[in-house]
Every structure is written in C-alpha cells, then in structure tokens.
Design a protein around this motif. Structure first.
Motif, PDB file in Angstrom:
ATOM      1  N   UNK A  51      10.112  11.646   0.086  1.00  0.00           N
ATOM      2  CA  UNK A  51      11.098  10.869   0.867  1.00  0.00           C
ATOM      3  C   UNK A  51      11.022  11.239   2.354  1.00  0.00           C
ATOM      4  N   UNK A  52      11.361  10.274   3.204  1.00  0.00           N
ATOM      5  CA  UNK A  52      11.214  10.466   4.663  1.00  0.00           C
ATOM      6  C   UNK A  52      12.409  11.172   5.295  1.00  0.00           C
ATOM      7  N   UNK A  53      13.487  11.354   4.517  1.00  0.00           N
ATOM      8  CA  UNK A  53      14.639  12.092   5.053  1.00  0.00           C
ATOM      9  C   UNK A  53      14.292  13.572   5.216  1.00  0.00           C
ATOM     10  N   UNK A  54      13.453  14.086   4.303  1.00  0.00           N
ATOM     11  CA  UNK A  54      13.148  15.528   4.274  1.00  0.00           C
ATOM     12  C   UNK A  54      11.691  15.857   4.570  1.00  0.00           C
ATOM     13  N   UNK A  55      10.795  14.875   4.495  1.00  0.00           N
ATOM     14  CA  UNK A  55       9.369  15.143   4.668  1.00  0.00           C
ATOM     15  C   UNK A  55       8.843  14.510   5.950  1.00  0.00           C
ATOM     16  N   UNK A  56       7.825  15.129   6.558  1.00  0.00           N
ATOM     17  CA  UNK A  56       7.258  14.528   7.781  1.00  0.00           C
ATOM     18  C   UNK A  56       6.585  13.198   7.469  1.00  0.00           C
ATOM     19  N   UNK A  86      10.653  11.696  14.583  1.00  0.00           N
ATOM     20  CA  UNK A  86      11.375  12.921  14.214  1.00  0.00           C
ATOM     21  C   UNK A  86      11.591  13.737  15.484  1.00  0.00           C
ATOM     22  N   UNK A  87      12.851  14.057  15.772  1.00  0.00           N
ATOM     23  CA  UNK A  87      13.174  14.866  16.947  1.00  0.00           C
ATOM     24  C   UNK A  87      12.588  16.271  16.747  1.00  0.00           C
ATOM     25  N   UNK A  88      11.675  16.638  17.651  1.00  0.00           N
ATOM     26  CA  UNK A  88      10.969  17.925  17.480  1.00  0.00           C
ATOM     27  C   UNK A  88      11.931  19.117  17.512  1.00  0.00           C
ATOM     28  N   UNK A  89      12.996  19.001  18.317  1.00  0.00           N
ATOM     29  CA  UNK A  89      13.911  20.141  18.477  1.00  0.00           C
ATOM     30  C   UNK A  89      14.844  20.292  17.272  1.00  0.00           C
ATOM     31  N   UNK A  90      15.358  19.152  16.756  1.00  0.00           N
ATOM     32  CA  UNK A  90      16.398  19.244  15.722  1.00  0.00           C
ATOM     33  C   UNK A  90      15.912  18.841  14.341  1.00  0.00           C
ATOM     34  N   UNK A  91      14.762  18.164  14.274  1.00  0.00           N
ATOM     35  CA  UNK A  91      14.285  17.655  12.987  1.00  0.00           C
ATOM     36  C   UNK A  91      15.009  16.394  12.536  1.00  0.00           C
ATOM     37  N   UNK A  92      15.931  15.893  13.355  1.00  0.00           N
ATOM     38  CA  UNK A  92      16.670  14.686  12.954  1.00  0.00           C
ATOM     39  C   UNK A  92      15.775  13.445  13.051  1.00  0.00           C
ATOM     40  N   UNK A  98       0.828  -1.217   0.000  1.00  0.00           N
ATOM     41  CA  UNK A  98       0.000   0.000   0.000  1.00  0.00           C
ATOM     42  C   UNK A  98       0.862   1.267   0.000  1.00  0.00           C
ATOM     43  N   UNK A  99       2.187   1.113  -0.182  1.00  0.00           N
ATOM     44  CA  UNK A  99       3.094   2.271  -0.077  1.00  0.00           C
ATOM     45  C   UNK A  99       4.044   2.310  -1.285  1.00  0.00           C
ATOM     46  N   UNK A 100       4.901   3.325  -1.301  1.00  0.00           N
ATOM     47  CA  UNK A 100       5.960   3.407  -2.316  1.00  0.00           C
ATOM     48  C   UNK A 100       7.191   2.589  -1.909  1.00  0.00           C
ATOM     49  N   UNK A 101       7.153   1.986  -0.728  1.00  0.00           N
ATOM     50  CA  UNK A 101       8.304   1.208  -0.259  1.00  0.00           C
ATOM     51  C   UNK A 101       9.484   2.065   0.166  1.00  0.00           C
ATOM     52  N   UNK A 102       9.202   3.318   0.557  1.00  0.00           N
ATOM     53  CA  UNK A 102      10.273   4.232   0.994  1.00  0.00           C
ATOM     54  C   UNK A 102      10.886   3.762   2.309  1.00  0.00           C
ATOM     55  N   UNK A 103      12.144   4.112   2.516  1.00  0.00           N
ATOM     56  CA  UNK A 103      12.866   3.662   3.709  1.00  0.00           C
ATOM     57  C   UNK A 103      13.776   4.772   4.197  1.00  0.00           C
ATOM     58  N   UNK A 104      14.252   4.650   5.438  1.00  0.00           N
ATOM     59  CA  UNK A 104      15.298   5.552   5.937  1.00  0.00           C
ATOM     60  C   UNK A 104      16.650   4.837   5.961  1.00  0.00           C
ATOM     61  N   UNK A 105      16.712   3.654   5.332  1.00  0.00           N
ATOM     62  CA  UNK A 105      17.969   2.908   5.261  1.00  0.00           C
ATOM     63  C   UNK A 105      18.584   2.944   3.867  1.00  0.00           C
ATOM     64  N   UNK A 106      17.775   3.300   2.875  1.00  0.00           N
ATOM     65  CA  UNK A 106      18.327   3.454   1.521  1.00  0.00           C
ATOM     66  C   UNK A 106      17.465   4.435   0.743  1.00  0.00           C
ATOM     67  N   UNK A 107      17.730   4.564  -0.545  1.00  0.00           N
ATOM     68  CA  UNK A 107      17.056   5.584  -1.362  1.00  0.00           C
ATOM     69  C   UNK A 107      16.110   4.967  -2.393  1.00  0.00           C
ATOM     70  N   UNK A 108      15.844   3.654  -2.270  1.00  0.00           N
ATOM     71  CA  UNK A 108      14.988   2.992  -3.259  1.00  0.00           C
ATOM     72  C   UNK A 108      13.510   3.202  -2.962  1.00  0.00           C
ATOM     73  N   UNK A 109      12.718   3.244  -4.022  1.00  0.00           N
ATOM     74  CA  UNK A 109      11.260   3.274  -3.916  1.00  0.00           C
ATOM     75  C   UNK A 109      10.701   2.835  -5.263  1.00  0.00           C
TER      76      UNK A 109
END
Length: 462
Positions: free
Chosen positions: A140-145, A183-189, A115-126
């Motif tokens: 992508x989840x690196x830059x988007x909430x 997502x860390x609210x203070x740093x966005x990391x 049901x998803x694009x198969x996005x991950x925070x371990x690689x860049x494939x989708x």
C-alpha cells in the motif's frame, strides 16, 4: 441465475469466449477485490482480456464498494465489476493526458491501470489474483515508498524517454487538473501537489483553507510551492492508512431516493443512511455552503464533498472541505456581484443559484462573521503576491468580498423568519413570530404601543 445474469450483460461473442474458456479449463481463474487486508469480492475473469466473467461471490458485504449497490438494490454483475475497475483510472479528460499516454506507449489510462493492483491514496481498495500471495502491508502507498517519475510527467506533461514505473498512486488519481502525489522527505507524509488552468487555483486553495481557519471550519490545509515555473498547491493526504474517502456521488447513487426531499435533504438522508451522524453532516454541509459563497466557488460538485470511512471500525464522518480552487473569479473577465451558477443543489434549474443555495444553510449561529472583518484585505494582498492581476481587479475582488460578508449578515439577521416546521394555526404563528410581527406592525403604524401587545390585538392585523 448467475449464468442468466452474465448472458444479459455480455455480447454473444464475449459470452461464448468466457464459456469456452471455463469449459476448457474446468473453472476460470479468480481475482479478489480487497479492502486493505479484507477480501471483499471474488470473481472469475477471462485471462486474455482480464475482464470479469461472473458476478462474483461476496465475501464481506459491509466493505463492498458502494458502486455495487444502486438505489438500495444489488447491482453486482460482470460488466459492473469491469466498470468499477475502469473508474479507478485517471480520467481521460485530465489535462495533458494524451501526451503522457503517448510517451508511455499506452492507448488509454485504463491500460495503465491494468498493469497495477489499482492501489490508491484515496481509498483502501485494490485487486489481486486469488493465487497472488502479496499482502496489503507490503504494497500500500500509505506506508510504502512509490515511484515519483510518473507523477512528474502527469504534472508537467513533459514526455520522458526512459522506462517509467507504474508503481505509483497517480495511476488511480481522479480529477481533471494536473496533479501528482509525492512523499515529503522530512516528514514522510503523502502530499498531493496540484496545479491549475488559470494559474490562480493554487492560491485560491490556500485562501480558502485560511478562510476556514478563521471560521473554525474543518478543512484540508493547503500551502503554496513552485514546480518548475508554475505555482502549485500542496496538501497532506486527509486520510490515515485505514480510511477511505467516499464521495457524495457514491453515497447518493447507492441509496434509494426518498420522494419529496430536495437535493440538499436527499444528501443528508443518504449520508445518515451510510452511518454518518446526521447533525455532523448538516453542519459540514453548512460549512461548505458558506465558504463556497464567500469564495464564489463555481465548481462544488458531488465528487468533491463527501464522507470519510474507517475501513476497520466502519465509523463514518463528514470529510473536511477540500478542492475550492475554481473560485474568486479565476479565469473570468469581469469581477461582478451577480448571482452565479453554483453547484450542486440547484444546478438542474438552469438559473443562477448561488443565493438560493446559500439559503439552505441551517445553523447560522455557528459562524462568527466578525472574524472576517479584514478578510477581503487579506485576499487582495495574497492575490497581489502572484503579480498576475491589475490593481483595479484586486480592488474589485475586495469590494465584492465585503458585499458578500454583508449579504451573510443580512441573511443571518433575517434568520428568525426561517421556519423549522409547518405553521399549523394562528397560535403556532404567534408563538414563533409574535415578537417580530409586533415590532414590524408597530413600525408600520408609526407607534408600537398602538398595536397593543395581546394576541387579540395582533389578530386584527392578521
């Protein structure tokens, strides 16, 4: 050729369905495997099941997932594409996953992934449909909430009655221990929050990352936190928004094995073949061999060490040390100093192998063992803060860690006897070990002077 390839790997019914569908429509719809912004592979798929119907068209061979190469040969066919996609799902062995699936009304973790694009925070494939205009930068989840409710359920196994969004990296996070991304609210990391089976693993992660700091070894930094009434560890994502983690397993299965190399050297050879600097890989491997011995890690395997690749520049480097939670006798009744079943290099022998594996360390000069003088005390103190262990157990752990440091010293002192290449003749032997032999023979004879110092004098003893 491609039809033959498909026919070989489909059941007759599937092949007929795929064929009938393509004849009815003229051509099958296509999906794209993407790597960040880069289209990597286009393949036809059967709309009803979503399954691949062709081996696809390679658009970017350098960014093709390693799983499509096996032992140096192409392994690109429809079933392999489906297997690659399924492998991105949460493993069905994840603790508490059955309850989670029931509360989400899903039959399998693969169904969630579908049901998803198969996005991950371990690689860049989708993966997207060819006609879907969506862009990497927008999803992508690196830059988007992302939605964190699913992660909360996965970490706690509490069921939820309201609709849960699957727009979350947790749908494609590997490993068996309960974990979630936040997502860390203070740093966005982006932070990975991980719990344990025995309750001790989160503390072990923190202890291991502090040990790495003492030794000056690259490692993921872990911190402790509470989640409800449970102790968890948190760490920032080790990747930037244009990097991917490539496990040792992915590397090794893609490269042709070299006859005559032991499993340690196979790994070094394969990593260098993937573009990593060989010296850097040797050093990084030494790092986790030493840390795993000191921590008494029982669960280093080919999926928790590896390489990091920049998907834009394609530069490859060793990954820092991470995932050292299954250590310090967690979940074991007795704390003792016996050799144990270490992984991954000698696991096939069927015998305890930690000491044997430690002897694979190549460059002891990089490790300042004096930095560990009060480390056993620090470990006992950190573990005591958890209020889970009897004082006798903490003392036993401290004693064993002191012994471990002593063992490292002894191996390091005896390092002169490690041979870098074959000894071809007596002169070669004398060049390398003459001094050591003189000393040892002198001690045996009671008086070093009686040995003499010339090669001829030594020859009499050899």
């Amino acid at each position: 050729g491609s039809e033959m390839c498909i026919r070989d790997r489909f059941s007759p019914v599937e092949f007929i369905l795929c064929n009938a569908e393509s004849e009815r429509k003229g051509s099958m719809p296509r999906k794209l495997i993407m790597c960040g912004d880069h289209p990597v592979l286009a393949f036809e798929y059967e709309p009803a099941s979503g399954r691949a119907c062709s081996s696809g068209e390679v658009l970017d061979p350098r960014r093709l997932p390693l799983e499509f190469t096996t032992h140096g040969k192409s392994a690109l066919y429809a079933r392999r594409i489906d297997e690659w996609w399924k492998s991105r799902a949460i493993p069905s062995t994840r603790d508490g996953i059955r309850r989670v699936l029931e509360s989400l009304g899903a039959a399998s973790t693969g169904e969630l992934l579908d049901r998803t694009y198969g996005l991950s925070l371990s690689d860049q494939y989708w993966v997207r449909r060819e006609d879907d205009p969506v862009e990497w930068k927008g999803i992508n989840f690196f830059d988007n909430p992302f939605d964190e409710a699913l992660g909360e359920i996965l970490l706690t196994s509490y069921s939820s009655s309201h609709d849960i969004s699957l727009n979350a990296p947790d749908v494609s996070t590997g490993g068996d221990l309960p974990k979630r991304w936040t997502i860390d609210k203070a740093t966005g990391r982006r932070l990975l929050v991980k719990s344990g089976r025995t309750g001790q693993e989160p503390m072990n992660e923190v202890i291991a990352s502090r040990l790495c700091m003492r030794l000056g070894v690259p490692a993921v930094r872990y911190s402790l936190a509470r989640n409800g009434n449970r102790l968890v560890s948190t760490c920032a994502d080790m990747l930037s928004n244009h990097e991917e983690l490539v496990s040792a397993w992915q590397v090794l299965q893609s490269i042709k094995t070299t006859n005559g190399l032991n499993s340690h050297d196979q790994w070094i050879h394969a990593a260098a073949g993937c573009g990593a600097d060989e010296r850097a890989v040797r050093d990084a491997t030494d790092d986790w061999l030493v840390v795993d011995y000191l921590m008494r890690n029982t669960d280093r395997h080919y999926n928790n060490f590896g390489l990091i690749r920049d998907v834009e520049t394609l530069v490859v480097r060793p990954a820092p040390i991470y995932d050292t939670g299954a250590s310090l006798w967690s979940g074991e009744l007795d704390v003792d100093g016996r050799d144990w079943f270490a992984k991954p290099f000698y696991s096939a022998t069927g015998r305890p192998s930690a000491l044997r594996q430690l002897k694979l360390v190549e460059d002891w000069g990089r490790f300042n063992l004096d930095a560990l003088s009060d480390w056993p005390d620090e470990v006992a103190h950190e573990l005591s803060r958890m209020r889970m262990f009897a004082p006798e157990r903490l003392d036993a752990i401290r004693v064993q860690l002191v012994k471990r440091i002593g063992m490292l010293r002894r191996i390091r002192e005896g390092e002169v006897l490690r041979v870098s290449g074959p000894i071809r003749n007596k002169t070669d032997l004398m060049d390398r070990f003459g001094e050591t032999l003189r000393k040892n023979l002198g001690q045996r004879d009671g008086d070093a002077r009686s040995v003499g110092t010339g090669p001829d004098a030594l020859s009499r003893h050899l």
